[in-house]
Design an enzyme around this catalytic site. Structure first.
Site, PDB file in Angstrom:
ATOM      1  N   PRO A  89     -10.267  10.040   6.772  1.00 16.41           N
ATOM      2  CG  PRO A  89     -10.089  10.958   8.845  1.00 16.41           C
ATOM      3  CD  PRO A  89     -10.538  10.021   8.192  1.00 16.41           C
ATOM      4  CB  SER A  97      -3.664   3.046   1.379  1.00 21.41           C
ATOM      5  OG  SER A  97      -3.481   2.062   2.730  1.00 21.41           O
ATOM      6  CG  ASP A 140      -4.009  -1.448   7.534  1.00 25.17           C
ATOM      7  OD1 ASP A 140      -3.779  -2.222   8.496  1.00 25.17           O
ATOM      8  OD2 ASP A 140      -3.497  -0.160   7.303  1.00 25.17           O
TER       9      ASP A 140
HETATM   10  N1  LIG Z   1     -10.256   8.509  -1.077  1.00 24.93           N
HETATM   11  C1  LIG Z   1      -8.950   8.125  -1.410  1.00 24.93           C
HETATM   12  N2  LIG Z   1      -8.929   8.375  -2.783  1.00 24.93           N
HETATM   13  C2  LIG Z   1      -7.963   7.900  -3.472  1.00 24.93           C
HETATM   14  N3  LIG Z   1      -6.560   7.456  -2.990  1.00 24.93           N
HETATM   15  C3  LIG Z   1      -6.699   7.516  -1.531  1.00 24.93           C
HETATM   16  C4  LIG Z   1      -7.805   7.745  -0.819  1.00 24.93           C
HETATM   17  N4  LIG Z   1      -7.501   7.311   0.530  1.00 24.93           N
HETATM   18  C5  LIG Z   1      -6.447   7.168   0.607  1.00 24.93           C
HETATM   19  N5  LIG Z   1      -5.883   7.061  -0.734  1.00 24.93           N
HETATM   20  C6  LIG Z   1      -4.278   6.906  -1.050  1.00 24.93           C
HETATM   21  O1  LIG Z   1      -3.758   6.442   0.144  1.00 24.93           O
HETATM   22  C7  LIG Z   1      -2.604   7.071   0.145  1.00 24.93           C
HETATM   23  C8  LIG Z   1      -2.558   7.053   2.223  1.00 24.93           C
HETATM   24  O2  LIG Z   1      -2.184   5.749   2.371  1.00 24.93           O
HETATM   25  P1  LIG Z   1      -1.293   5.542   3.743  1.00 24.93           P
HETATM   26  O3  LIG Z   1      -1.305   4.020   3.919  1.00 24.93           O
HETATM   27  O4  LIG Z   1       0.018   6.180   3.655  1.00 24.93           O
HETATM   28  O5  LIG Z   1      -2.281   6.158   4.766  1.00 24.93           O
HETATM   29  P2  LIG Z   1      -3.533   5.356   5.603  1.00 24.93           P
HETATM   30  O6  LIG Z   1      -3.673   4.179   4.991  1.00 24.93           O
HETATM   31  O7  LIG Z   1      -4.552   6.454   5.492  1.00 24.93           O
HETATM   32  O8  LIG Z   1      -3.033   4.927   7.189  1.00 24.93           O
HETATM   33  P3  LIG Z   1      -2.514   3.571   7.717  1.00 24.93           P
HETATM   34  O9  LIG Z   1      -1.875   2.986   6.369  1.00 24.93           O
HETATM   35  O10 LIG Z   1      -1.534   3.978   8.627  1.00 24.93           O
HETATM   36  O11 LIG Z   1      -3.731   2.687   8.072  1.00 24.93           O
HETATM   37  C9  LIG Z   1      -2.904   8.389   0.104  1.00 24.93           C
HETATM   38  O12 LIG Z   1      -1.806   9.185  -0.344  1.00 24.93           O
HETATM   39  C10 LIG Z   1      -3.642   8.070  -1.244  1.00 24.93           C
HETATM   40  O13 LIG Z   1      -2.575   7.708  -2.364  1.00 24.93           O
HETATM   41  C1  LIG Z   2       2.366   0.377  10.581  1.00 26.30           C
HETATM   42  C2  LIG Z   2       1.202  -0.845  10.179  1.00 26.30           C
HETATM   43  O1  LIG Z   2       1.362  -1.933  11.089  1.00 26.30           O
HETATM   44  C3  LIG Z   2      -0.212  -0.573  10.143  1.00 26.30           C
HETATM   45  C4  LIG Z   2      -0.526   0.718   9.242  1.00 26.30           C
HETATM   46  O2  LIG Z   2      -1.825   0.789   9.468  1.00 26.30           O
HETATM   47  C5  LIG Z   2       1.961  -1.176   8.620  1.00 26.30           C
HETATM   48  C6  LIG Z   2       1.198  -2.493   8.321  1.00 26.30           C
HETATM   49  O3  LIG Z   2       0.650  -3.468   9.140  1.00 26.30           O
HETATM   50  O4  LIG Z   2       1.020  -2.858   6.922  1.00 26.30           O
HETATM   51 MG   LIG Z   3      -2.586   2.451   4.436  1.00 25.68          MG
END
Ligand SMILES: Nc1ncnc2c1ncn2[C@@H]1O[C@H](COP(=O)(O)OP(=O)(O)OP(=O)(O)O)[C@@H](O)[C@H]1O
Ligand SMILES: C[C@@](O)(CCO)CC(=O)[O-]
Ligand SMILES: [Mg+2]
EC number: 2.7.1.36
Length: 304
Positions: A89, A97, A140
């Site tokens: 998700p 990301s 990450d």
């Molecule tokens: N399958 C995908 N294809 C293309 N872009 C993606 C995909 N999955 C994520 N992204 C990119 O990553 C962004 C989300 O990144 P973000 O760091 O905000 O959230 P996350 O990585 O899901 O959560 P977190 O960083 O808190 O673990 C999306 O808006 C998009 O730009």
């Molecule tokens: C909130 C945070 O600690 C985790 C996001 O998945 C940001 C980061 O470590 O880059």
């Molecule tokens: Mg992210």
């Protein structure tokens, strides 16, 4: 070689999100949700996923576009067609990301024979996330590269977590950049209050390492729940996350807390293996989308 497909996993935090941005310790697990990137030689740059078909597009594909541009500094990429599929998700705290960034780097690395090793891939991926998010820890992208259970910033591989893992998705998009920025502002306004909270979260991670080694899941759960209280204190929880967290705890989970940036997105519960289904049902009943998963040792890898 004309075509290659690589994949990389998402992640959940046991402890330490947000504190890790300021150098505190965190423990993070790669989980069995993956993003897959197929790279084919082409005459132009084409990026395709459920988000649509584009060329280089820093609005729709900031991470993938940045990877193509960065890799073009290492090797001559006349054209490439990237097809992305994912079961992680997006914007939900599960490292989507990082997974798409790492899978794209490795696909181009192998297709163009750049010779990047795992550490190089993780470091390059971290630089991409920092460029886009402004502030990002290495967690990450490191976990998505290496797989398994990892303590950062030490980058130390820990024992596998083999109890039940249930993710609850609120379905509310959460921008990591925005949440990290909110915490930074709070820290700037109240350093004497926020700094001790972040260092306590770091101490929770260091204490939890010993419990992970001994598979003491009830004790790990106590620490995760304390960590949740501190995340609430720095303003990254939400009513929707709280509903899922308490539903999971009341259904028999060892623990339940935010995973990732918070503000929306996902929570994670550790459960006895026999209770995972029951905890997932409890999350669903209060409006969450439950995903039962497990830790994966497989970081970034070639699919075919
Ligand atoms: N399958 C995908 N294809 C293309 N872009 C993606 C995909 N999955 C994520 N992204 C990119 O990553 C962004 C989300 O990144 P973000 O760091 O905000 O959230 P996350 O990585 O899901 O959560 P977190 O960083 O808190 O673990 C999306 O808006 C998009 O730009
Ligand atoms: C909130 C945070 O600690 C985790 C996001 O998945 C940001 C980061 O470590 O880059
Ligand atoms: Mg992210």
């Amino acid at each position: 070689m004309q075509k290659i497909t690589c994949s990389a996993p998402g992640k959940i935090y046991l402890f330490g999100e947000h504190a890790v941005v300021y150098g505190e310790s965190a423990i993070c697990c790669a989980v069995d949700l993956r993003t897959q990137v197929q790279a084919c030689l082409s005459d132009t740059v084409q990026i395709s996923s459920v988000l649509g078909d584009t060329g280089i597009d820093h609005d729709r594909y900031p991470y993938v576009s940045s990877v193509v541009e960065k890799m073009s500094e290492i090797t001559d990429i006349k054209g490439i067609k990237l097809c992305i599929k994912s079961d992680i998700p997006v914007g939900s705290g599960l490292g989507s990301s990082a997974a798409v960034t790492i899978a794209t780097i490795q696909a181009l690395n192998l297709l163009f024979e750049c010779g990047l090793g795992a550490e190089d891939i993780a470091t390059l991926g971290h630089s991409i996330e920092k460029k886009i998010q402004g502030v990002a820890s290495s967690t990450d992208t490191y976990v998505s590269t290496m797989g398994g259970v990892v303590m950062v910033p030490l980058k130390k591989k820990l024992h596998i977590i083999d109890c039940g893992i249930v993710i609850g998705n609120t379905g509310k998009f959460s921008s990591t950049r925005q949440l990290v920025s909110n915490v930074a502002q709070l820290k700037k306004n109240y350093p004497k209050i926020i700094d001790p909270i972040l260092s306590t979260i770091g101490r929770i991670s260091l204490t939890g390492e010993k419990m992970v080694a001994k598979k003491e899941y009830e004790s790990i759960g106590v620490l995760m729940n304390i960590n949740q209280g501190l995340l609430d204190a720095i303003g990254v929880s939400s009513p929707e996350l709280a509903d899922l967290i308490y539903a999971a705890r009341n259904a028999g989970a060892y623990s339940a807390k935010i995973t990732g940036a918070g503000g929306g997105g996902c929570m994670v519960a550790l459960t006895p293996l026999s209770e995972a289904e029951q905890v997932a049902s409890a999350i669903t009943r209060v409006g969450g989308k439950a995903i039962i998963t497990k830790v994966t040792e497989h970081g970034v890898r070639v699919e075919h």
